[in-house]
Design a protein around this motif. Structure first.
Motif, PDB file in Angstrom:
ATOM      1  N   ILE A  56      43.396 -37.555  24.931  1.00  0.00           N
ATOM      2  CA  ILE A  56      44.102 -36.354  24.472  1.00  0.00           C
ATOM      3  C   ILE A  56      45.611 -36.546  24.543  1.00  0.00           C
ATOM      4  CG2 ILE A  56      44.602 -33.939  25.057  1.00  0.00           C
ATOM      5  CD1 ILE A  56      41.635 -33.712  25.874  1.00  0.00           C
ATOM      6  N   GLU A  57      46.069 -37.127  25.633  1.00  0.00           N
ATOM      7  CA  GLU A  57      47.505 -37.297  25.825  1.00  0.00           C
ATOM      8  C   GLU A  57      48.043 -38.514  25.088  1.00  0.00           C
ATOM      9  OE1 GLU A  57      47.903 -37.420  30.057  1.00  0.00           O
ATOM     10  OE2 GLU A  57      47.159 -35.373  30.276  1.00  0.00           O
ATOM     11  N   GLY A  58      47.155 -39.347  24.560  1.00  0.00           N
ATOM     12  CA  GLY A  58      47.587 -40.538  23.837  1.00  0.00           C
ATOM     13  C   GLY A  58      48.396 -41.466  24.716  1.00  0.00           C
ATOM     14  N   ASP A  59      47.873 -41.745  25.892  1.00  0.00           N
ATOM     15  CA  ASP A  59      48.570 -42.580  26.880  1.00  0.00           C
ATOM     16  C   ASP A  59      48.803 -43.969  26.307  1.00  0.00           C
ATOM     17  OD1 ASP A  59      49.563 -43.880  29.063  1.00  0.00           O
ATOM     18  OD2 ASP A  59      47.876 -43.452  30.384  1.00  0.00           O
ATOM     19  N   ASP A  60      50.040 -44.212  25.816  1.00  0.00           N
ATOM     20  CA  ASP A  60      50.389 -45.499  25.219  1.00  0.00           C
ATOM     21  C   ASP A  60      50.523 -46.599  26.253  1.00  0.00           C
ATOM     22  OD1 ASP A  60      50.401 -44.436  22.690  1.00  0.00           O
ATOM     23  OD2 ASP A  60      52.528 -43.927  22.747  1.00  0.00           O
ATOM     24  N   ASN A  61      50.597 -46.258  27.522  1.00  0.00           N
ATOM     25  CA  ASN A  61      50.745 -47.256  28.576  1.00  0.00           C
ATOM     26  C   ASN A  61      49.417 -47.887  28.968  1.00  0.00           C
ATOM     27  OD1 ASN A  61      53.529 -46.822  28.782  1.00  0.00           O
ATOM     28  ND2 ASN A  61      53.203 -45.092  30.163  1.00  0.00           N
ATOM     29  N   SER A  62      48.316 -47.314  28.476  1.00  0.00           N
ATOM     30  CA  SER A  62      47.012 -47.867  28.833  1.00  0.00           C
ATOM     31  C   SER A  62      46.615 -48.935  27.827  1.00  0.00           C
ATOM     32  CB  SER A  62      45.949 -46.769  28.869  1.00  0.00           C
ATOM     33  OG  SER A  62      45.757 -46.249  27.584  1.00  0.00           O
ATOM     34  N   ASP A  63      45.857 -49.891  28.291  1.00  0.00           N
ATOM     35  CA  ASP A  63      45.347 -50.970  27.451  1.00  0.00           C
ATOM     36  C   ASP A  63      44.096 -50.457  26.760  1.00  0.00           C
ATOM     37  OD1 ASP A  63      44.345 -53.266  26.340  1.00  0.00           O
ATOM     38  OD2 ASP A  63      44.025 -54.315  28.241  1.00  0.00           O
ATOM     39  N   ALA A  64      44.089 -50.411  25.429  1.00  0.00           N
ATOM     40  CA  ALA A  64      42.946 -49.857  24.701  1.00  0.00           C
ATOM     41  C   ALA A  64      41.661 -50.570  25.082  1.00  0.00           C
ATOM     42  CB  ALA A  64      43.175 -49.954  23.196  1.00  0.00           C
ATOM     43  N   LYS A  65      41.712 -51.890  25.235  1.00  0.00           N
ATOM     44  CA  LYS A  65      40.515 -52.621  25.627  1.00  0.00           C
ATOM     45  C   LYS A  65      40.051 -52.173  27.008  1.00  0.00           C
ATOM     46  CE  LYS A  65      38.607 -57.271  26.257  1.00  0.00           C
ATOM     47  NZ  LYS A  65      37.562 -56.761  27.048  1.00  0.00           N
ATOM     48  N   GLY A  66      40.984 -51.934  27.898  1.00  0.00           N
ATOM     49  CA  GLY A  66      40.633 -51.465  29.241  1.00  0.00           C
ATOM     50  C   GLY A  66      39.925 -50.128  29.197  1.00  0.00           C
ATOM     51  N   GLU A  67      40.361 -49.259  28.295  1.00  0.00           N
ATOM     52  CA  GLU A  67      39.716 -47.964  28.182  1.00  0.00           C
ATOM     53  C   GLU A  67      38.270 -48.109  27.713  1.00  0.00           C
ATOM     54  OE1 GLU A  67      42.518 -46.238  29.974  1.00  0.00           O
ATOM     55  OE2 GLU A  67      40.876 -45.036  29.230  1.00  0.00           O
ATOM     56  N   VAL A  68      38.032 -49.015  26.768  1.00  0.00           N
ATOM     57  CA  VAL A  68      36.666 -49.250  26.311  1.00  0.00           C
ATOM     58  C   VAL A  68      35.822 -49.771  27.465  1.00  0.00           C
ATOM     59  CG1 VAL A  68      35.226 -50.648  24.788  1.00  0.00           C
ATOM     60  CG2 VAL A  68      37.313 -49.618  23.911  1.00  0.00           C
ATOM     61  N   ASP A  69      36.378 -50.704  28.224  1.00  0.00           N
ATOM     62  CA  ASP A  69      35.647 -51.246  29.364  1.00  0.00           C
ATOM     63  C   ASP A  69      35.337 -50.153  30.378  1.00  0.00           C
ATOM     64  OD1 ASP A  69      37.369 -54.456  29.439  1.00  0.00           O
ATOM     65  OD2 ASP A  69      35.709 -53.744  28.220  1.00  0.00           O
ATOM     66  N   ASP A  70      36.289 -49.235  30.645  1.00  0.00           N
ATOM     67  CA  ASP A  70      36.058 -48.134  31.568  1.00  0.00           C
ATOM     68  C   ASP A  70      34.911 -47.257  31.095  1.00  0.00           C
ATOM     69  OD1 ASP A  70      39.509 -47.437  32.574  1.00  0.00           O
ATOM     70  OD2 ASP A  70      38.075 -48.938  33.251  1.00  0.00           O
ATOM     71  N   THR A  71      34.895 -46.945  29.802  1.00  0.00           N
ATOM     72  CA  THR A  71      33.853 -46.097  29.254  1.00  0.00           C
ATOM     73  C   THR A  71      32.493 -46.761  29.409  1.00  0.00           C
ATOM     74  OG1 THR A  71      35.410 -45.194  27.663  1.00  0.00           O
ATOM     75  CG2 THR A  71      33.073 -44.891  27.186  1.00  0.00           C
ATOM     76  N   GLN A  72      32.431 -48.057  29.134  1.00  0.00           N
ATOM     77  CA  GLN A  72      31.162 -48.759  29.292  1.00  0.00           C
ATOM     78  C   GLN A  72      30.711 -48.732  30.743  1.00  0.00           C
ATOM     79  OE1 GLN A  72      32.102 -52.530  27.552  1.00  0.00           O
ATOM     80  NE2 GLN A  72      31.610 -51.857  25.495  1.00  0.00           N
ATOM     81  N   GLY A  73      31.640 -48.868  31.666  1.00  0.00           N
ATOM     82  CA  GLY A  73      31.293 -48.825  33.086  1.00  0.00           C
ATOM     83  C   GLY A  73      30.743 -47.468  33.477  1.00  0.00           C
ATOM     84  N   VAL A  74      31.325 -46.403  32.927  1.00  0.00           N
ATOM     85  CA  VAL A  74      30.865 -45.050  33.234  1.00  0.00           C
ATOM     86  C   VAL A  74      29.450 -44.841  32.716  1.00  0.00           C
ATOM     87  CG1 VAL A  74      31.227 -42.623  32.646  1.00  0.00           C
ATOM     88  CG2 VAL A  74      33.151 -44.031  33.337  1.00  0.00           C
ATOM     89  N   MET A  75      29.165 -45.433  31.570  1.00  0.00           N
ATOM     90  CA  MET A  75      27.869 -45.215  30.946  1.00  0.00           C
ATOM     91  C   MET A  75      26.749 -46.060  31.544  1.00  0.00           C
ATOM     92  SD  MET A  75      28.708 -42.811  29.065  1.00  0.00           S
ATOM     93  CE  MET A  75      27.225 -42.517  28.150  1.00  0.00           C
ATOM     94  N   GLN A  76      27.089 -47.048  32.374  1.00  0.00           N
ATOM     95  CA  GLN A  76      26.048 -47.872  32.974  1.00  0.00           C
ATOM     96  C   GLN A  76      25.227 -47.039  33.944  1.00  0.00           C
ATOM     97  OE1 GLN A  76      28.050 -51.168  34.752  1.00  0.00           O
ATOM     98  NE2 GLN A  76      28.129 -52.309  32.865  1.00  0.00           N
TER      99      GLN A  76
END
Length: 154
Positions: A112-132
């Motif tokens: 929502i905030e469009g955090d440009d400081n985050s690594d987009a790949k890292g966010e995908v990895d985080d989401t996958q970790g949450v879904m495990q």
């Protein structure tokens, strides 16, 4: 219209994922039977959700087979109570639920905030970790019955 159908499907999937946790939580509060669990969920959701007997009773069977609850026949009904193993499992699931909600909140806020400081790949990895699947879910054999049917080719 299509978005509404997708939102409904997502809500159903979220409810299903938390139902096993909710059932165990209700039983911990007081010994109860399946119909009371259905009515408790309906009441606490202000009528927005009434789980079916076809979703509640298989969960009760799995919880009992894993030793998280036990049943006793009282007045022609099975009354379920939580076991010490169930209390420990519920405590683990509660902690994991909080961690999951915090992680999902962080991901949603970043999107929502469009955090440009985050690594987009890292966010995908985080989401996958949450879904495990969580360790507690594996301990409780908390696979959806539909998942089991899909694995068996039904």
């Amino acid at each position: 219209m299509e978005e509404s159908i997708e939102n409904n499907k997502m809500c159903t999937e979220i409810r299903r994922a938390f139902l096993k946790y909710i059932v165990l939580k209700i039983i911990k509060e007081k010994p109860t039977h399946g119909y009371d669990i259905i009515k408790t969920v309906e009441l606490r959701s202000n009528g927005r959700w009434t789980p079916s007997a076809g979703s509640i009773y298989p969960i009760l069977e799995k919880l009992e087979s894993k030793g998280f609850i036990q049943s006793e026949g009282i007045e022609r009904r099975k009354v379920y109570t939580i076991t010490p193993k169930g209390v420990k499992g519920l405590d683990r699931m509660t902690q994991e639920k909080l961690e999951l909600l915090n992680e999902m909140s962080r991901i949603v806020n970043n999107v929502i905030e469009g955090d440009d400081n985050s690594d987009a790949k890292g966010e995908v990895d985080d989401t996958q970790g949450v879904m495990q699947q969580s360790k507690a879910a594996q301990d409780c054999d908390f696979q959806d019955q539909e998942d089991d049917n899909n694995k068996n080719g039904r």
